[in-house]
Design a protein around this motif. Structure first.
Motif, short mmCIF file in Angstrom:
data_model
loop_
_atom_site.label_atom_id
_atom_site.label_comp_id
_atom_site.label_asym_id
_atom_site.label_seq_id
_atom_site.Cartn_x
_atom_site.Cartn_y
_atom_site.Cartn_z
N UNK A 47 -7.15 19.50 -5.44
CA UNK A 47 -6.14 20.00 -6.38
C UNK A 47 -5.85 19.04 -7.53
N UNK A 48 -5.88 17.72 -7.25
CA UNK A 48 -5.59 16.76 -8.32
C UNK A 48 -6.84 16.01 -8.76
N UNK A 49 -8.00 16.44 -8.26
CA UNK A 49 -9.29 15.83 -8.63
C UNK A 49 -9.30 14.32 -8.34
N UNK A 50 -8.89 13.98 -7.12
CA UNK A 50 -8.86 12.58 -6.70
C UNK A 50 -10.17 12.20 -6.02
N UNK A 51 -10.58 10.96 -6.20
CA UNK A 51 -11.76 10.47 -5.51
C UNK A 51 -11.44 10.12 -4.06
N UNK A 52 -10.23 9.65 -3.84
CA UNK A 52 -9.80 9.29 -2.50
C UNK A 52 -8.40 9.84 -2.25
N UNK A 53 -8.14 10.20 -1.03
CA UNK A 53 -6.79 10.63 -0.65
C UNK A 53 -6.52 10.15 0.77
N UNK A 54 -5.30 9.69 0.98
CA UNK A 54 -4.90 9.20 2.30
C UNK A 54 -3.56 9.79 2.68
N UNK A 55 -3.41 10.07 3.96
CA UNK A 55 -2.12 10.49 4.50
C UNK A 55 -1.70 9.45 5.53
#
Length: 222
Positions: A44-52
């Protein structure tokens, strides 16, 4: 074309979030839910990395439970101003950082960026978005999106979508806890029912024996 894409992007994000919420309602296994969340963040935000991250109340740390991107191992960070995710958890508000290696005093005077994970994963973070995972005002974790020099920079317009995802994480955690509580109650009811059946059986046995003895004695007396 770019203007039209910008116009329809909030609509697409809204649909993605509704689809994500549908999947959350049908899933109670938290790692599975949060992996879906991290994937949706990237899309959705065109991120290369995402962490929760979720808060470990015992150690007062954040622990990564779902990561999309080139991260070598699980991440644990203290809840303080020595990392962006830690600051987000301690302050409880969402923010965008345009240059993680630059001056962060605009967000907080003593805020610093923890570069260890970049060094560990051969990555150069540029812009970062963080949002708290909230339920009824209580911070339960943090969702973070990251880009390097290659990705398109995040803007303030991306932040509401990430904040909404943070709220959905809070709902998912509450939903999972509620399910666990109900399952525990159901198990307790089953154990109570089994105990009562056992007690009834144990009580019946001496009673039956006593009746048999009384009947025998009564027969002998006659």
């Amino acid at each position: 074309m770019e203007f039209q894409d910008h116009l329809h992007r909030p609509l697409r994000i809204g649909r993605d979030l509704l689809d994500l919420y549908d999947r959350m309602i049908g899933e109670v296994h938290i790692p599975t839910v949060l992996s879906e969340v991290a994937q949706v963040v990237c899309e959705t935000v065109h991120a290369e990395r995402a962490s929760v991250y979720l808060i470990d109340r015992e150690t007062h740390e954040l622990e990564s439970v779902a990561v999309i991107g080139n991260v070598a191992r699980a991440i644990r960070v203290p809840i303080d101003h020595h990392s962006l995710a830690g600051y987000c958890a301690s302050d409880g508000r969402a923010f965008v950082v345009g240059d993680a290696y630059g001056d962060l005093s605009e967000i907080a005077p003593d805020l610093v960026f923890d570069r260890r994970w970049d060094e560990l994963n051969d990555f150069r973070t540029r812009d970062v978005m963080c949002a708290p995972a909230l339920f009824k005002g209580k911070v339960m974790g943090v969702v973070q999106a990251v880009n390097s020099q290659r990705g398109k920079p995040f803007g303030e317009g991306d932040l509401p979508g990430l904040e909404t995802i943070g709220r959905l994480i809070g709902y998912a955690l509450y939903h999972a806890k509620l399910y666990d509580d109900l399952a525990s109650l159901k198990k307790l009811d089953q154990e109570k029912a089994q105990f009562m059946r056992l007690m009834a059986h144990e009580l019946k046995s001496p009673l039956a024996t006593s009746k048999m003895l009384l009947s025998t004695l009564d027969g002998g007396a006659n």
